[in-house]
Enzyme design. Sequence first.
Site, short mmCIF file in Angstrom:
data_model
loop_
_atom_site.label_atom_id
_atom_site.label_comp_id
_atom_site.label_asym_id
_atom_site.label_seq_id
_atom_site.Cartn_x
_atom_site.Cartn_y
_atom_site.Cartn_z
N HIS A 28 -6.74 -9.81 -5.89
CA HIS A 28 -5.88 -8.76 -6.63
C HIS A 28 -5.69 -8.85 -8.13
CE1 HIS A 28 -2.39 -11.54 -6.45
NE2 HIS A 28 -2.12 -11.31 -5.01
N HIS A 82 5.23 -14.19 5.90
CA HIS A 82 4.72 -13.48 4.59
C HIS A 82 4.11 -12.12 4.93
CE1 HIS A 82 3.84 -12.19 0.73
NE2 HIS A 82 2.98 -13.14 0.38
N GLU A 84 2.66 -9.95 3.14
CA GLU A 84 1.34 -9.73 2.28
C GLU A 84 0.04 -9.55 3.20
OE1 GLU A 84 0.91 -11.77 -1.18
OE2 GLU A 84 -0.59 -10.47 -2.22
N ASP A 86 -3.11 -10.25 3.10
CA ASP A 86 -3.93 -11.49 3.58
C ASP A 86 -3.35 -12.41 4.42
OD1 ASP A 86 -2.04 -11.88 1.60
OD2 ASP A 86 -3.12 -13.95 0.82
N HIS A 147 6.68 -15.27 -2.73
CA HIS A 147 6.86 -14.50 -3.90
C HIS A 147 7.04 -13.08 -3.76
CE1 HIS A 147 2.29 -13.00 -4.09
NE2 HIS A 147 2.61 -13.93 -2.85
N ASP A 166 2.94 -18.84 1.00
CA ASP A 166 2.13 -19.07 -0.03
C ASP A 166 2.37 -20.26 -0.99
OD1 ASP A 166 0.37 -17.25 0.34
OD2 ASP A 166 1.27 -15.69 -0.82
N TYR A 194 -3.21 -21.52 -9.16
CA TYR A 194 -2.31 -20.63 -8.15
C TYR A 194 -0.90 -20.46 -8.59
CZ TYR A 194 -1.06 -18.69 -3.66
OH TYR A 194 -0.53 -17.71 -2.79
N HIS A 227 -2.46 -20.76 2.04
CA HIS A 227 -4.19 -20.83 1.51
C HIS A 227 -4.54 -22.27 1.14
CE1 HIS A 227 -4.29 -16.73 0.77
NE2 HIS A 227 -3.05 -16.63 0.28
#
Length: 403
Positions: A28, A82, A84, A86, A147, A166, A194, A227
């Site tokens: 992104h 989370h 998001e 991914d 986040h 994350d 990151y 990640h």
Amino acid sequence: MSDVFKAVQISDHVWWVGAIDWTLQDFHGYATPSGSTYNAYLILGGKITLVDTVKAPFRSEMLARVMSVVEPREISYIISNHSEMDHTGCLPEIIELAKPEKVFASAMGVKALADYYHLDKITAVKDGESLKLGDLTLTFTETRMLHWPDSMFSYLEEDKLLFSQDAFGMHLASRERFADEIAHGVLESEAARYYANILMPFSPRITKLLEKVKTSGIPFDLIAPDHGPVWRREQDRQWILDRYGCWAAKKPTRKAVVVFDTMWGSTEKMALAICEGLAAGGTEVKYMPLRKYSRSDVATEVLEAGALLVGSPTLNDGLFPTVADVLTYLKGLKPANLIGAAFGSYGWNGTAVEEIKSILTVMKVALVSDGLKIRYLPDKTTIQECYALGLQTAHKLAEVAAP
Ligand SMILES: Cc1cc2nc3c(=O)[nH]c(=O)nc-3n(C[C@H](O)[C@H](O)[C@H](O)COP(=O)(O)O)c2cc1C
């Protein structure tokens, strides 16, 4: 092909069942030259539980890793730490396939999963709530805006393992699953990258969270992010927690980032002279022409800098587009405790420097000068003004920054 993807055991009851994205270059808008991993974890307790999933195109890799230890239908619970994409991109398909008894998320996660995927049977868990996985216990901590509003941590008591989504992660594709198997320099640069590009805007919350973790006295043997590698050695866990503490505090340092673009070379000449002045004043300098560096590179360098100097030629009454891009990006990331200045070459009205100044002001960058504008090509005198701006910034930095 799918037979070759195996789960990797990371603790007594937990297996990594994620996917490795070797070719990811852009996440992104955040440049990710080292690829990434999407980490999902399987807890083999009385109730088999999947923690997070992976980006949609990696569904079969994740499923193959799951199936190397259990059949999907054996999964009783899924936790979404989370929402998001991914980490949830293949959640609807996994739910369809595994038919778990329950799927859990934070209250905000429940809303996000409904908005994204029209999933309406997700159970909300509260901050501090515990869930029995048969013989094991998983406890949830809301980490709102770390986040995203839905973000939460899950802690597996028996393995002293924190699933940190994350937080403490990095975009790094690697075959190694543990941080202690990866060169420290790589961890340093990717973790900083990151933090700068994803977490920097939330630094005040991170400071509070680290304090909460410290005072809770909860023991951690492993930190497993969504990640990058898992932190299992005491010194590595301490290192990443310390780095987060430093990055969140963002104390000014004697390092300056000089970022600019140019059409005909004049702003570049200014930038070079400014850098000479900064260096002469004892400041470490990162020279960042935007033809070479991405916005993510700039954010990463700004994370540990005390000064930000931004240059742009005036183009059609405004900023050069790459400079506008990087300033928009940095403004959103909210780097704290910076001093700085605007500079640039112009032909007839020089509005770019004023625009840079106004964005730096919104960013709460303390300006050390009124901005340096030079009409067309710098000459001997004006190049000295650039050098002087660098020197002046260096002296100011020496006053406000840690040595
Ligand atoms: C397409 C174009 C548009 C420009 N528009 C403006 C302008 O609106 N206002 C201005 O003061 N200068 C303008 N200029 C002049 C440049 O700002 C000037 O040439 C400057 O020295 C370029 O700096 P650089 O060598 O760092 O690219 C324009 C130049 C070009 C090529």
